[in-house]
Design an enzyme around this catalytic site. Structure first.
Site, mmCIF file in Angstrom:
data_model
loop_
_atom_site.group_PDB
_atom_site.id
_atom_site.type_symbol
_atom_site.label_atom_id
_atom_site.label_comp_id
_atom_site.label_asym_id
_atom_site.label_seq_id
_atom_site.Cartn_x
_atom_site.Cartn_y
_atom_site.Cartn_z
ATOM 1 N N CYS A 1 35.222 40.231 45.172
ATOM 2 C CA CYS A 1 36.020 40.381 43.960
ATOM 3 C C CYS A 1 36.706 39.042 43.744
ATOM 4 O O CYS A 1 37.212 38.438 44.705
ATOM 5 C CB CYS A 1 37.048 41.490 44.178
ATOM 6 S SG CYS A 1 38.355 41.540 42.950
ATOM 7 N N ASP B 1 36.512 37.574 32.858
ATOM 8 C CA ASP B 1 36.864 38.496 33.939
ATOM 9 C C ASP B 1 37.713 39.597 33.335
ATOM 10 O O ASP B 1 38.216 39.462 32.209
ATOM 11 C CB ASP B 1 37.653 37.758 35.036
ATOM 12 C CG ASP B 1 38.086 38.692 36.164
ATOM 13 O OD1 ASP B 1 37.271 39.543 36.576
ATOM 14 O OD2 ASP B 1 39.237 38.601 36.618
ATOM 15 N N SER B 2 37.900 40.654 34.099
ATOM 16 C CA SER B 2 38.765 41.745 33.647
ATOM 17 C C SER B 2 40.217 41.269 33.508
ATOM 18 O O SER B 2 40.994 41.893 32.800
ATOM 19 C CB SER B 2 38.697 42.890 34.649
ATOM 20 O OG SER B 2 39.026 42.401 35.941
ATOM 21 N N GLU C 1 47.645 40.495 41.413
ATOM 22 C CA GLU C 1 48.130 40.477 40.016
ATOM 23 C C GLU C 1 49.666 40.460 39.983
ATOM 24 O O GLU C 1 50.273 39.999 39.032
ATOM 25 C CB GLU C 1 47.604 41.694 39.242
ATOM 26 C CG GLU C 1 46.097 41.682 38.988
ATOM 27 C CD GLU C 1 45.676 40.963 37.696
ATOM 28 O OE1 GLU C 1 46.498 40.823 36.791
ATOM 29 O OE2 GLU C 1 44.510 40.520 37.641
ATOM 30 N N HIS D 1 39.427 38.234 42.632
ATOM 31 C CA HIS D 1 40.861 38.169 42.959
ATOM 32 C C HIS D 1 41.095 37.795 44.436
ATOM 33 O O HIS D 1 42.153 37.295 44.789
ATOM 34 C CB HIS D 1 41.524 39.535 42.750
ATOM 35 C CG HIS D 1 41.857 39.845 41.328
ATOM 36 N ND1 HIS D 1 40.895 40.047 40.369
ATOM 37 C CD2 HIS D 1 43.052 39.996 40.703
ATOM 38 C CE1 HIS D 1 41.488 40.317 39.219
ATOM 39 N NE2 HIS D 1 42.800 40.292 39.392
ATOM 40 N N CYS E 1 33.429 38.221 37.639
ATOM 41 C CA CYS E 1 34.029 39.507 37.980
ATOM 42 C C CYS E 1 33.019 40.274 38.821
ATOM 43 O O CYS E 1 31.892 40.537 38.367
ATOM 44 C CB CYS E 1 34.338 40.268 36.681
ATOM 45 S SG CYS E 1 34.950 41.942 36.946
HETATM 46 N N1 DGL Z 1 38.130 40.617 39.046
HETATM 47 C C1 DGL Z 1 37.661 41.957 39.306
HETATM 48 C C2 DGL Z 1 36.433 41.877 40.191
HETATM 49 O O1 DGL Z 1 36.016 40.785 40.594
HETATM 50 C C3 DGL Z 1 38.704 42.822 39.994
HETATM 51 C C4 DGL Z 1 39.732 43.441 39.131
HETATM 52 C C5 DGL Z 1 39.307 44.699 38.446
HETATM 53 O O2 DGL Z 1 39.230 45.782 39.072
HETATM 54 O O3 DGL Z 1 39.095 44.622 37.265
HETATM 55 O O4 DGL Z 1 35.853 42.881 40.508
#
Ligand code: DGL
Length: 269
Positions: A185, A10-11, A151, A187, A73
């Site tokens: 997402c 993931d990012s 975050e 998150h 992600c």
């Molecule tokens: N985890 C990322 C997603 O699912 C969100 C965070 C980001 O913008 O990198 O899109």
């Protein structure tokens, strides 16, 4: 090959929601997680940058000998759509598993999708839902501030800041009377309680981490790649920024502490 680890990236920290689900669905699998914490967020970046980062992330996991790659992600899954064809191992992103679950869940045919700006602009979830059922109306909303809230640890459903941001983003969808909402997402499941409290219990929330974990388990099973081990698997986490920050926040996502299992890796070296 079946005893090799599953690779998830993931990012940043969001993909840990998928790790948590995967350890419940497949407790005996080893997992290698990569969080690109030095370059998060991806969701506000250009397509070419997201594709480049996603390729580097997947290459790192392949260098660790993983038997499958999961892009946990929403942004990567929506934008780097060619990644699956480039990899020598099975791959899944989050879009198809999650959209499939939403199509199954809706009763009134009104589905909401929330994600990063890049995800919503790509229309990925909407396209997949409409590909599966043209009777569904899809409402989309980008919620970039949700990523920053999570975050930074603002996750409680009782927190006034969280409540305010949730209401600001989701009021239009509430008016449209959606009965299903895709947390597009990885998150967002962390603030699912706040979202559910605002939308009401009649709206089904679809957790991309959960659906993707189930989807990945199905792929591994069909390809004969499930581990035959009878003992609980291990999980090792790699991050591109400091391990201390990761350890602190990872607890929110995993519901447990991580200590020695975290290493720093610089993808540019
Ligand atoms: N985890 C990322 C997603 O699912 C969100 C965070 C980001 O913008 O990198 O899109």
């Amino acid at each position: 090959m079946s005893e090799n680890a599953i690779g998830i990236f993931d990012s940043g920290l969001g993909g840990l929601t998928a790790v948590k689900q995967l350890t419940q669905v497949l407790p005996n699998e080893n997992i290698i997680y990569f969080g690109d914490t030095a370059r998060v967020p991806y969701g506000t970046r250009s397509r070419s940058t997201i594709v480049k980062y996603a390729e580097q992330d997947a290459d790192f996991l392949l260098s660790q000998g993983v038997k499958m790659v999961i892009a946990a992600c929403g942004t990567v899954s929506s934008v780097a759509t060619g990644l699956a064809d480039e990899l020598p191992v099975p791959f899944t992103g989050v879009v198809i598993p999650t959209a499939t679950a939403a199509v199954r869940a809706t009763r009134n045919g009104r589905v909401g999708v929330i994600g990063t700006s890049a995800t919503v602009q790509s229309g990925s979830y909407k396209k997949e839902i409409l590909r599966q059922s043209c009777d569904i109306t899809v409402y989309q909303q980008d919620c970039p501030l949700f990523v920053s809230l999570v975050e930074n640890g603002f996750v409680s459903a009782d927190d006034d800041i969280v409540k305010l941001v949730v209401e600001r983003y989701l009021a239009p969808m509430k008016k449209q009377k959606i009965d299903t909402l895709i947390l597009g997402c990885t998150h967002f499941p962390i603030i699912a309680d706040a979202i559910s409290q605002y939308l009401g219990e009649n709206v089904t929330l679809i957790d991309s981490g959960r659906e993707t974990a189930l989807w990945a388990a199905d792929i591994l099973q069909k390809q004969g790649l499930l581990s035959r081990s009878n003992t609980p698997g291990s999980c090792h986490y790699y991050v591109s920024d400091t391990v201390d920050d990761f350890r602190r926040t990872a607890e929110i996502f995993l519901g447990r502490t991580v200590a020695r299992e975290v290493s720093h890796i610089d993808l540019n070296t």
